[in-house]
Design a protein around this motif. Structure first.
Motif, PDB file in Angstrom:
ATOM      1  N   ASP A   1     -11.760  43.782  38.266  1.00 35.77           N
ATOM      2  CA  ASP A   1     -12.624  45.111  38.790  1.00 35.77           C
ATOM      3  C   ASP A   1     -14.099  44.637  38.729  1.00 35.77           C
ATOM      4  O   ASP A   1     -14.737  44.519  37.466  1.00 35.77           O
ATOM      5  CB  ASP A   1     -12.223  45.913  37.407  1.00 35.77           C
ATOM      6  CG  ASP A   1     -12.823  47.511  37.854  1.00 35.77           C
ATOM      7  OD1 ASP A   1     -13.675  47.346  38.519  1.00 35.77           O
ATOM      8  OD2 ASP A   1     -12.419  48.487  37.303  1.00 35.77           O
TER       9      ASP A   1
ATOM     10  N   SER B   1     -16.471  46.998  36.829  1.00 39.28           N
ATOM     11  CA  SER B   1     -16.821  46.921  35.435  1.00 39.28           C
ATOM     12  C   SER B   1     -17.803  45.813  34.866  1.00 39.28           C
ATOM     13  O   SER B   1     -18.645  45.618  34.271  1.00 39.28           O
ATOM     14  CB  SER B   1     -15.403  46.685  34.760  1.00 39.28           C
ATOM     15  OG  SER B   1     -14.620  47.745  34.740  1.00 39.28           O
TER      16      SER B   1
ATOM     17  N   ARG C   1      -9.247  43.710  34.377  1.00 40.21           N
ATOM     18  CA  ARG C   1      -8.003  43.373  35.190  1.00 40.21           C
ATOM     19  C   ARG C   1      -7.187  44.592  35.102  1.00 40.21           C
ATOM     20  O   ARG C   1      -6.061  44.444  34.111  1.00 40.21           O
ATOM     21  CB  ARG C   1      -7.533  42.120  34.876  1.00 40.21           C
ATOM     22  CG  ARG C   1      -8.213  40.925  35.251  1.00 40.21           C
ATOM     23  CD  ARG C   1      -7.293  39.689  35.148  1.00 40.21           C
ATOM     24  NE  ARG C   1      -8.003  38.381  35.682  1.00 40.21           N
ATOM     25  CZ  ARG C   1      -8.037  38.018  36.734  1.00 40.21           C
ATOM     26  NH1 ARG C   1      -7.314  38.704  37.849  1.00 40.21           N
ATOM     27  NH2 ARG C   1      -8.525  36.695  37.147  1.00 40.21           N
TER      28      ARG C   1
ATOM     29  N   LYS D   1     -12.788  53.571  29.907  1.00 41.28           N
ATOM     30  CA  LYS D   1     -12.272  52.609  31.164  1.00 41.28           C
ATOM     31  C   LYS D   1     -10.692  52.583  30.662  1.00 41.28           C
ATOM     32  O   LYS D   1      -9.831  52.687  31.621  1.00 41.28           O
ATOM     33  CB  LYS D   1     -12.962  51.603  31.261  1.00 41.28           C
ATOM     34  CG  LYS D   1     -12.349  50.721  32.379  1.00 41.28           C
ATOM     35  CD  LYS D   1     -12.605  51.508  33.878  1.00 41.28           C
ATOM     36  CE  LYS D   1     -12.320  50.613  34.965  1.00 41.28           C
ATOM     37  NZ  LYS D   1     -13.218  49.817  35.410  1.00 41.28           N
TER      38      LYS D   1
ATOM     39  N   CYS E   1      -7.048  53.916  32.574  1.00 46.01           N
ATOM     40  CA  CYS E   1      -6.007  53.134  33.277  1.00 46.01           C
ATOM     41  C   CYS E   1      -4.718  53.593  32.531  1.00 46.01           C
ATOM     42  O   CYS E   1      -3.855  53.493  33.513  1.00 46.01           O
ATOM     43  CB  CYS E   1      -6.351  51.553  32.502  1.00 46.01           C
ATOM     44  SG  CYS E   1      -7.688  50.575  33.206  1.00 46.01           S
TER      45      CYS E   1
END
Length: 246
Positions: free
Chosen positions: A2, A5, A68, A206, A210
């Motif tokens: 990512d 990020s 990730r 974050k 997810c």
């Protein structure tokens, strides 16, 4: 990986350090070993105290998701479900047995096995939704570790600053030491607030995103498998599941 990020971390800390330079400060003015020890150690200890062992272990396992994220291929998932629907119409539900054996996704494999076993649609839904809820709650409990670090860090930073000021007050007889001493004392506050707002809280948010995305993917799987169990037309299944596409 990512990229957002990584860029977020770099930009956030670069802005902090760059702003210090613009104001005439130096990198040395932001470096203080005792302050870092107090803030990082105190924050980690407080968060660890409130976190159960299993949640703490899970927190470290999901931490790499920040850079990730788990792969949730919605389009590929819909395509798989449509293929399974075609196979079920041609060969019956027992025709999905060899597909279930080769399916890598544990959650989808469980749904296929329930289909092959001839379970009723409502039974399949209850079993799969129960597993989804349990897994989701376990992960949400784990990320509370990072949320708590984001809450404790500023307070621990203030404690570090007060401890520094106590040390400064002991040197009131030497005016030349007061300015630098006070500056160093407030470095702990900077550490606490910066770590909370540039690292710990963004990490928790974050990870929450997810987890939500993975849950949505699993909901897609549940709806698709239930539709196959009900004998719906593959085209109808595809149209219904397309609503999950972002």
């Amino acid at each position: 990986m990512d990229v957002l990020s990584i860029l977020g971390v770099i930009i956030g800390f670069a802005a902090l350090i760059g702003g210090n330079f613009i104001e005439g400060g130096s990198i040395q003015s932001l470096i203080n070993g005792p302050a870092a020890f107090i803030v990082i150690g105190g924050t980690f200890g407080a968060a660890m105290l409130q976190t159960p062992k299993n949640s703490l272990k899970r927190a470290w396992k999901v931490l790499p998701w920040v850079f990730r994220p788990p792969n949730n291929p919605f389009k590929e998932g819909i395509s798989k479900l449509v293929r399974w629907a075609h196979a079920a119409r041609k060969e019956g539900l027992l025709g999905l047995e060899h597909i279930a054996d080769s399916e890598k996704d544990r959650f989808a494999r469980k749904g296929l096995q329930l289909l092959v076993d001839g379970s009723e649609p409502e039974v399949i839904r209850r079993i799969m939704e129960a597993e989804l809820i349990i897994d989701e709650q376990r992960d949400l409990d784990a990320i509370k570790f990072f949320e708590s670090m984001g809450g404790y860090a500023p307070t621990i930073g203030i404690i570090g600053a007060v401890m520094g000021l106590i040390h400064v007050m002991r040197n009131l007889a030497d005016p030349e030491q007061l300015g630098p001493g006070i500056a160093v004392a407030f470095v702990a506050t900077i550490y606490g607030v910066a770590l909370a707002n540039l690292l710990f809280i963004p990490i928790a948010n974050k990870l929450r995103m997810c987890i939500n995305e993975r849950s949505q993917y699993r909901e897609l799987m549940i709806e698709g498998i239930i539709a196959i169990a009900d004998g719906e037309n593959p085209r109808s299944i595809e149209l219904k599941l397309n609503g999950y596409l972002h």
